[in-house]
Design a protein around this motif. Structure first.
Motif, PDB file in Angstrom:
ATOM      1  N   ASP A  48      37.647  29.308  48.570  1.00  0.00           N
ATOM      2  CA  ASP A  48      38.320  30.533  48.991  1.00  0.00           C
ATOM      3  C   ASP A  48      39.347  30.237  50.080  1.00  0.00           C
ATOM      4  N   ASP A 139      33.799  33.690  40.954  1.00  0.00           N
ATOM      5  CA  ASP A 139      34.139  34.900  41.713  1.00  0.00           C
ATOM      6  C   ASP A 139      35.342  34.639  42.616  1.00  0.00           C
ATOM      7  N   SER A 143      39.247  36.091  42.297  1.00  0.00           N
ATOM      8  CA  SER A 143      39.650  37.002  43.365  1.00  0.00           C
ATOM      9  C   SER A 143      41.032  36.623  43.888  1.00  0.00           C
ATOM     10  N   HIS A 167      41.275  38.835  33.518  1.00  0.00           N
ATOM     11  CA  HIS A 167      42.244  38.742  34.612  1.00  0.00           C
ATOM     12  C   HIS A 167      43.607  38.243  34.140  1.00  0.00           C
TER      13      HIS A 167
END
Length: 390
Positions: A48, A139, A143, A167
């Motif tokens: 992330d 995830d 994102s 997506h």
């Protein structure tokens, strides 16, 4: 240049640059290619942070992510799973590895030793089959806003494909032979990367020159990128001539100033020739091309134990490689004898460290020049077989 690949991911040049260094990914994308982050050894939290940094730098330019998402996951607690797997490693293997450390005088790690992402890893990544880890990586990936998600090893599981579809993110998969490509096409991937045996890391036995047209022939509308031996404009032009929609380059970025490899590794790479690589199972348990060193010679010597399958072999040797990397970084000559890294046969073309953007520019401009040169080989007005006259 415009190809099915550039249309698919929205880049200027038919070149994907795979690397584990976020700075290399950014520079490839800034230069008009598609930087692809090798994220196989990140926790979700680390991934992330890295994707956030990449997007901040690129301000909307496309980039890709390469993930190791296994087809099957386990519900067993990570600590229990890792402990059980480590118990399967024979004692003779532990003794052999520690014997190498003693023979070459490689000291244990100390509290002050600091490694980059090629070093110490979270225990959950030793198997990468923990359902929570795999779900967390997906995830995090979705994102963010990658233009491409690649499956690092094997056919992407249905859950990965479904989430990518939801997506609007194309999915790529690496293949080493025709049967691999057939399975990936049946699974529904959007891009095939045909990696020849010349490439660094996990690779098969079929050369890029043979594999690329073989895969392109059965791919139909699915674009194919050629991988393995892509480091110059001439090589990218050859990939296009073989029917690929572009090239997937990995090893060449090890000769960039932005790559994370240590000076000890880069100095060995710059001194190496194209015949100084070898396919070995000694680091991961799967066949992977890497720079030949004393480490590989020791495993090939009489009396050495056979390597173990994935994930046991990397669990066996992980700490030893941390120790080698630290000692080699300090200039220890014995550690430098052992030091190695995953790299393809293009290592023989490395002359000096250069900025990533310069490498991209040279590849693209060299490719365009060679393509223009090739057009002069066909005499004006000479009919091209298979093509109707305008």
């Amino acid at each position: 240049m415009r190809t099915a690949f550039t249309d698919l991911v929205g880049v200027d040049h038919p070149l994907a640059g795979f690397n584990r260094s976020p700075a290399v990914v950014v520079e490839v994308s800034r230069a008009g290619g598609l930087g692809v982050l090798g994220a196989t050894m990140y926790t979700p939290e680390e991934l992330d942070a890295q994707l956030g940094w990449i997007e901040e730098q690129l301000q909307g330019r496309p980039y890709g992510v390469d993930l190791l998402v296994p087809a099957a996951v386990t519900h067993t607690a990570t600590e229990e799973l890792v402990a059980g797997l480590r118990e399967q490693i024979p004692r003779e293997h532990w003794r052999f590895v520690e014997g190498l450390m003693t023979k070459y005088g490689i000291p244990p790690l100390s509290e002050g030793d600091v490694l980059d992402r090629t070093g110490r890893i979270d225990a959950s990544l030793e198997t990468n089959t923990d359902e929570r880890l795999v779900t967390g990586l997906l995830d995090v990936t979705f994102s963010h806003r990658p233009a491409l998600v690649a499956s690092a090893l094997g056919t992407p599981p249905p859950a990965m494909l479904e989430r990518a579809r939801a997506h609007g993110v194309p999915v790529a998969a690496l293949v080493g032979k025709r049967s691999h490509a057939e399975r990936q096409l049946a699974a529904g991937v959007d891009l095939l990367v045909a990696q020849g045996t010349e490439g660094g890391g996990h690779t098969g036995s079929v050369a890029t020159m043979v594999l690329t047209p073989e895969v392109a022939e059965i791919a139909g509308p699915v674009p194919v990128l050629a991988a393995g031996g892509i480091a110059t404009g001439r090589q990218l032009a050859a990939a296009l001539a073989l029917g690929a929609a572009g090239g997937w380059a990995g090893s060449v970025w090890l000769s960039s100033v932005e790559d994370l490899a240590s000076d000890a590794i880069k100095s060995k790479l710059l001194a190496a020739g194209s015949s100084d690589t070898v396919i070995s199972t000694t680091r991961t348990g799967k066949a992977a091309r890497q720079l030949r060193s004393a480490w590989i010679d020791e495993w090939d010597a009489p009396g050495a134990p056979a390597t173990l399958p994935l994930p046991l072999q990397p669990m066996l040797v992980r700490e030893a490689w941390e120790r080698i990397d630290v000692a080699a970084g300090r200039g220890d000559p014995a550690a430098q004898e052992l030091e190695s890294f995953f790299v393809g046969q293009v290592v023989g073309s490395f002359r000096q460290l250069r900025p990533t953007a310069e490498i991209v520019r040279d590849i693209v401009e060299g490719c365009e020049l060679r393509l223009r040169e090739l057009t002069t080989l066909v005499a004006p007005g000479q009919p091209v077989p298979g093509r109707a006259d305008p």
